[in-house]
Motif scaffolding. Structure first.
Motif, PDB file in Angstrom:
ATOM      1  N   THR A 121       1.450 -20.952  28.344  1.00 29.17           N
ATOM      2  CA  THR A 121       2.520 -21.997  28.279  1.00 29.17           C
ATOM      3  C   THR A 121       1.757 -23.467  27.797  1.00 29.17           C
ATOM      4  N   HIS A 122       0.573 -23.528  27.780  1.00 26.57           N
ATOM      5  CA  HIS A 122      -0.052 -24.725  27.471  1.00 26.57           C
ATOM      6  C   HIS A 122      -1.483 -24.319  26.771  1.00 26.57           C
ATOM      7  N   ASP A 123      -2.011 -25.164  26.170  1.00 28.44           N
ATOM      8  CA  ASP A 123      -3.434 -25.124  25.446  1.00 28.44           C
ATOM      9  C   ASP A 123      -4.421 -25.592  26.632  1.00 28.44           C
ATOM     10  N   LEU A 124      -5.672 -24.606  26.285  1.00 30.71           N
ATOM     11  CA  LEU A 124      -6.752 -25.185  27.181  1.00 30.71           C
ATOM     12  C   LEU A 124      -8.034 -25.433  26.138  1.00 30.71           C
ATOM     13  N   SER A 125      -8.193 -26.965  26.398  1.00 33.97           N
ATOM     14  CA  SER A 125      -9.319 -27.323  25.481  1.00 33.97           C
ATOM     15  C   SER A 125     -10.722 -26.767  25.741  1.00 33.97           C
ATOM     16  N   PRO A 126     -11.368 -26.298  24.609  1.00 32.67           N
ATOM     17  CA  PRO A 126     -12.950 -25.931  25.053  1.00 32.67           C
ATOM     18  C   PRO A 126     -13.772 -27.043  25.496  1.00 32.67           C
ATOM     19  N   SER A 127     -13.377 -28.431  25.459  1.00 35.87           N
ATOM     20  CA  SER A 127     -14.236 -29.377  25.767  1.00 35.87           C
ATOM     21  C   SER A 127     -14.229 -29.486  27.347  1.00 35.87           C
ATOM     22  N   HIS A 128     -13.638 -28.586  28.115  1.00 33.15           N
ATOM     23  CA  HIS A 128     -13.312 -28.755  29.489  1.00 33.15           C
ATOM     24  C   HIS A 128     -13.698 -27.535  30.058  1.00 33.15           C
ATOM     25  N   ASN A 129     -14.090 -27.415  31.188  1.00 36.14           N
ATOM     26  CA  ASN A 129     -14.059 -26.059  32.180  1.00 36.14           C
ATOM     27  C   ASN A 129     -13.036 -25.923  33.068  1.00 36.14           C
ATOM     28  N   TYR A 130     -12.836 -24.833  33.466  1.00 38.36           N
ATOM     29  CA  TYR A 130     -11.577 -24.723  34.063  1.00 38.36           C
ATOM     30  C   TYR A 130     -11.627 -23.628  35.252  1.00 38.36           C
ATOM     31  N   ILE A 131     -11.043 -23.995  36.315  1.00 38.76           N
ATOM     32  CA  ILE A 131     -10.747 -22.881  37.351  1.00 38.76           C
ATOM     33  C   ILE A 131      -9.533 -22.479  37.455  1.00 38.76           C
ATOM     34  N   GLN A 201     -23.845 -24.448  34.045  1.00 39.04           N
ATOM     35  CA  GLN A 201     -25.066 -24.089  33.515  1.00 39.04           C
ATOM     36  C   GLN A 201     -24.755 -23.519  32.120  1.00 39.04           C
ATOM     37  N   LYS A 202     -23.428 -23.156  31.774  1.00 37.98           N
ATOM     38  CA  LYS A 202     -23.136 -22.752  30.424  1.00 37.98           C
ATOM     39  C   LYS A 202     -22.445 -23.517  29.634  1.00 37.98           C
ATOM     40  N   GLY A 203     -22.325 -24.809  29.762  1.00 35.69           N
ATOM     41  CA  GLY A 203     -21.790 -25.876  28.850  1.00 35.69           C
ATOM     42  C   GLY A 203     -20.194 -25.707  29.312  1.00 35.69           C
ATOM     43  N   THR A 204     -19.247 -26.063  28.212  1.00 34.67           N
ATOM     44  CA  THR A 204     -17.973 -26.201  28.467  1.00 34.67           C
ATOM     45  C   THR A 204     -17.365 -24.955  27.619  1.00 34.67           C
ATOM     46  N   MET A 239     -14.587 -27.391  44.767  1.00 28.51           N
ATOM     47  CA  MET A 239     -15.528 -26.943  43.671  1.00 28.51           C
ATOM     48  C   MET A 239     -15.264 -27.516  42.205  1.00 28.51           C
ATOM     49  N   ALA A 240     -13.557 -27.628  41.969  1.00 26.72           N
ATOM     50  CA  ALA A 240     -13.177 -28.103  40.812  1.00 26.72           C
ATOM     51  C   ALA A 240     -13.653 -29.758  40.722  1.00 26.72           C
ATOM     52  N   LEU A 241     -13.529 -30.267  41.688  1.00 27.96           N
ATOM     53  CA  LEU A 241     -13.803 -32.044  41.697  1.00 27.96           C
ATOM     54  C   LEU A 241     -15.319 -32.189  41.668  1.00 27.96           C
ATOM     55  N   ARG A 242     -16.105 -31.128  42.131  1.00 30.51           N
ATOM     56  CA  ARG A 242     -17.490 -31.608  42.166  1.00 30.51           C
ATOM     57  C   ARG A 242     -18.014 -31.221  40.678  1.00 30.51           C
ATOM     58  N   HIS A 243     -17.498 -30.217  39.912  1.00 27.22           N
ATOM     59  CA  HIS A 243     -17.870 -30.027  38.515  1.00 27.22           C
ATOM     60  C   HIS A 243     -16.671 -30.637  37.609  1.00 27.22           C
ATOM     61  N   GLY A 244     -15.710 -31.225  38.044  1.00 27.18           N
ATOM     62  CA  GLY A 244     -14.839 -31.811  37.121  1.00 27.18           C
ATOM     63  C   GLY A 244     -14.083 -30.871  36.084  1.00 27.18           C
ATOM     64  N   ALA A 245     -13.947 -29.480  36.771  1.00 32.01           N
ATOM     65  CA  ALA A 245     -13.267 -28.497  36.315  1.00 32.01           C
ATOM     66  C   ALA A 245     -11.755 -28.606  36.515  1.00 32.01           C
ATOM     67  N   PHE A 246     -11.161 -28.520  35.259  1.00 34.43           N
ATOM     68  CA  PHE A 246      -9.431 -28.631  35.586  1.00 34.43           C
ATOM     69  C   PHE A 246      -8.832 -27.356  36.234  1.00 34.43           C
TER      70      PHE A 246
END
Length: 362
Positions: A121-131, A201-204, A239-246
């Motif tokens: 439904t929406h794009d996910l940018s490779p510049s971020h990590n996600y949960i 440890q695996k970038g974005t 966990m998402a907040l600690r790592h800035g994962a969307f």
């Protein structure tokens, strides 16, 4: 006509010749399986091997290694035990994923059996990590496995630059051989250490899928009921907040229709046994059944062929906060639930539910 036996010519009688011709005519008259029959058989076998792997591989391997200890092959068990001790932390440090397994043809047959479909439904940018929150748990998490592990539904094509991972019970990685099977497919234990490694440890461009409701939610799994255990599950938000994962909600419509479960009422002694097992070993034993290998009308361990559509929703942007407060966790937890409800309500009528169906969050 003659037949040669041991260098001698033995004449074939008219009766023998007629018998052979009858057999040949009978064989030629037998209808060959159609392409549809062959596809159905391959789909059944693909699902069968998956179900048996997840239900039996770990236990059977453990029993086999124990048995070998009392035979002349005892060294095999000793060496493998030494290997597990040496390799103990690997599942939480990136595992040993084999990309070729993701492209196995068997997973396409697995996908087509139900069939399973992935909707973006929406794009996910490779510049971020996600949960990615995966809902509901169902009995065996078929939708989550097929979409986030096998690649047969085109996750990496739909979300370019995004690599998906799936987490499961940490106890599964203590079972011999089964742990190797899980790691090779790209599964990880659902622990802070393992998730933190994947997000730091695996970038974005990494998307870690977590079945939020876990084993407890499987007890509520039955057709026509959509109940999620989510209200007090906030660890994934922290966990998402600690790592800035969307945070990304996803919902697999049809997941709860794959099996039938014997549901025990709250307060019953069987329900209390299930709860105790869940606290002790991490999962709740369910009494469930599906179809058999030979007939969809008889009971067995194979799931029913029901369509599953996994819809991946809109990401919730999350800031990176090393030590998030309870208030901040609660705020983003509410935003996640709002995004999940929106996803469910906008898509429920498209994938088998009625307008009056609601998502119950407990």
């Amino acid at each position: 006509s003659h037949a040669v036996l041991g260098g001698d010519r033995v004449p074939l009688s008219t009766g023998s010749r007629a018998s052979i011709q009858t057999v040949l005519r009978t064989l030629l008259a037998v209808p060959w399986p159609s392409q549809r029959d062959v596809r159905s058989a391959l789909q059944l076998l693909a699902v069968l091997q998956w179900v048996l792997s997840f239900l039996l591989l770990g236990i059977v391997s453990l029993l086999l290694l124990i048995y070998l200890l009392f035979t002349s092959f005892w060294l095999v068990s000793v060496l493998y035990l030494a290997w597990i001790i040496f390799d103990w932390d690997t599942p939480e440090k990136g595992g040993r994923k084999l990309p070729c397994l993701r492209r196995w043809t068997v997973w396409k047959h697995f996908r087509d059996y139900f069939p399973v479909k992935l909707v973006k439904t929406h794009d996910l940018s490779p510049s971020h990590n996600y949960i990615i929150g995966s809902h509901p748990h169902g009995i065996l998490c078929v939708g989550a496995f097929c979409n986030f592990i096998t690649g047969s539904t085109g996750f990496e094509e739909l979300f370019p630059g995004i690599h998906s991972f799936l987490t499961t019970l940490a106890g599964n990685f203590r079972l011999p051989v089964f742990r190797e099977y899980l790691m090779s497919g790209g599964l990880f234990p659902v622990t802070r250490r393992a998730i933190g490694y994947l997000l730091s440890q695996k970038g974005t461009g990494n998307a870690v899928a977590i079945v939020i409701g876990g084993a407890a939610e499987s007890l509520s799994c039955r057709p026509g009921v959509t109940t999620l255990i989510l209200k007090n599950r906030k660890g994934f938000v922290r966990m998402a907040l600690r790592h800035g994962a969307f945070l990304v909600p996803s919902f697999s419509f049809g997941e709860n229709d794959l099996f039938r479960q014997v549901v025990f009422e709250e307060g019953s002694w069987m329900r209390s046994i299930q709860r105790r097992f869940q606290k002790m070993i991490g999962f709740a034993p369910c009494l469930f059944y599906g179809r058999s290998l030979t007939s969809s009308q008889s009971r067995g361990l194979l799931p029913y062929a029901r369509p599953i559509t996994t819809v991946v929703g809109e990401p919730v942007a999350v800031p990176k906060v090393e030590n998030p407060s309870r208030e901040l966790v609660d705020r983003y937890h509410e935003l996640y639930i709002h995004a999940l409800l929106k996803l469910f309500n906008e898509n429920k009528t498209k994938y088998g539910l009625s307008e009056s169906d609601e998502l119950h969050i407990i």
